[in-house]
Design an enzyme around this catalytic site. Structure first.
Site, PDB file in Angstrom:
ATOM      1  N   ASP A  39      -8.200  -5.768  -1.285  1.00 38.19           N
ATOM      2  CA  ASP A  39      -7.113  -4.962  -0.754  1.00 38.19           C
ATOM      3  C   ASP A  39      -6.420  -4.281  -1.932  1.00 38.19           C
ATOM      4  O   ASP A  39      -6.972  -4.192  -3.025  1.00 38.19           O
ATOM      5  CB  ASP A  39      -6.129  -5.809   0.073  1.00 38.19           C
ATOM      6  CG  ASP A  39      -5.339  -6.811  -0.775  1.00 38.19           C
ATOM      7  OD1 ASP A  39      -5.620  -6.944  -1.992  1.00 38.19           O
ATOM      8  OD2 ASP A  39      -4.439  -7.472  -0.230  1.00 38.19           O
ATOM      9  N   HIS A  41       0.827  -1.201   0.000  1.00 41.28           N
ATOM     10  CA  HIS A  41       0.000   0.000   0.000  1.00 41.28           C
ATOM     11  C   HIS A  41       0.863   1.255   0.000  1.00 41.28           C
ATOM     12  O   HIS A  41       0.531   2.252  -0.662  1.00 41.28           O
ATOM     13  CB  HIS A  41      -0.939  -0.001   1.206  1.00 41.28           C
ATOM     14  CG  HIS A  41      -2.087  -0.947   1.063  1.00 41.28           C
ATOM     15  ND1 HIS A  41      -2.912  -1.289   2.113  1.00 41.28           N
ATOM     16  CD2 HIS A  41      -2.561  -1.638  -0.010  1.00 41.28           C
ATOM     17  CE1 HIS A  41      -3.843  -2.132   1.694  1.00 41.28           C
ATOM     18  NE2 HIS A  41      -3.651  -2.353   0.414  1.00 41.28           N
TER      19      HIS A  41
END
Length: 262
Positions: A144, A89
């Protein structure tokens, strides 16, 4: 720069990032996530880089997270996944905030976190036989890779829910119609086309191109007045730079501009 899971080099103003785990369908594992983040940091601070071209080795662009490695962690799977996502991320955040355009060439398939990755790129070229699928709930997990942010914005909530809950497989033509990809070309032209677009951007008014990217992403979530103010500050900054003055002059004088990236 040498990496284990990614090939990286810079030439003619373009950073070439090539996923290099073809034997595992370029699945994302902890090493890849760490290296991906390191490369994004390198791109941000390398003044040679004006644009980025991302492609992959092998028949599959990215099959998503490496469930084989996660399964091997046993009861430690949530912790391994958490550590991996901090890096992964972080790489996506850095890519989005860097004022340089990222162009991807996608072939074969992009599934799960691979589709999430595709949705985070600025421009996407895909092969005519490429397939896209979320596949998260099929494996008993949830999305995700920032897909809930980028993919939903590209295709809309209704379609995002369809892809996520039913795990339908999207064709290249559907992906283009839905706004997930920009262009569909023959499979053998994907890498070449992505590289050509990245080179075109690198040779253009690169400061303006990079900051136009920032204006679009930032303005999307702003109230009207704030978005307009950001536009005003940025365009006047561009007009005070070499490329802004040169671009306006070239338009008025009906000639080709000579941009320097400044």
């Amino acid at each position: 720069m040498a990496f284990e899971t990614i090939r990286y080099d810079v030439h003619t103003g373009v950073a070439h990032v090539r996923l290099a785990r073809p034997e595992w369908a370029n699945a994302i594992n902890p090493i890849f996530s760490r290296e991906f983040r390191e490369i994004m940091v390198a791109i941000e601070f390398d003044d040679r880089v004006k644009s980025v071209c991302i492609t992959a080795e092998g028949p599959v662009f990215c099959a998503g997270g490496d469930l084989r490695e996660l399964h091997a962690a046993g009861d430690g799977m949530p912790r391994v996944a958490s550590d991996m996502l901090i890096d992964y991320h972080g790489a996506i955040y850095k890519m989005n905030r860097t004022a340089k355009p990222f162009v991807a060439g996608v072939k074969g398939a992009a599934g799960g976190a691979g589709l999430s990755m595709v949705s985070a790129f600025d421009l996407v070229v895909c092969g005519e036989n490429t397939k896209f699928t979320m596949a998260y709930t099929k494996a008993g997990v949830t999305p995700d890779g920032t897909s809930s942010y980028f993919l939903a914005r590209h295709i809309g909530l209704r379609r995002m829910l369809d892809l996520t809950l039913t795990n339908r497989v999207l064709s290249a033509a559907e992906a283009e119609a839905w706004g997930l990809v920009n262009r569909v070309v023959t499979d053998d032209k994907v890498d070449e086309t992505a590289a050509e677009i990245a080179l075109q951007l690198a040779r253009g008014a690169s400061w303006a191109i990079g900051h136009a990217k920032r204006v679009i992403y930032t303005g999307y979530d702003m109230p009207l007045e704030q978005a307009a103010e950001l536009e005003g500050v940025t365009i006047t900054s561009a007009m005070g730079r070499h490329d802004g003055r040169e671009g306006v002059a070239a338009f008025v004088q009906k000639r080709k501009p000579h941009f320097t990236g400044e």
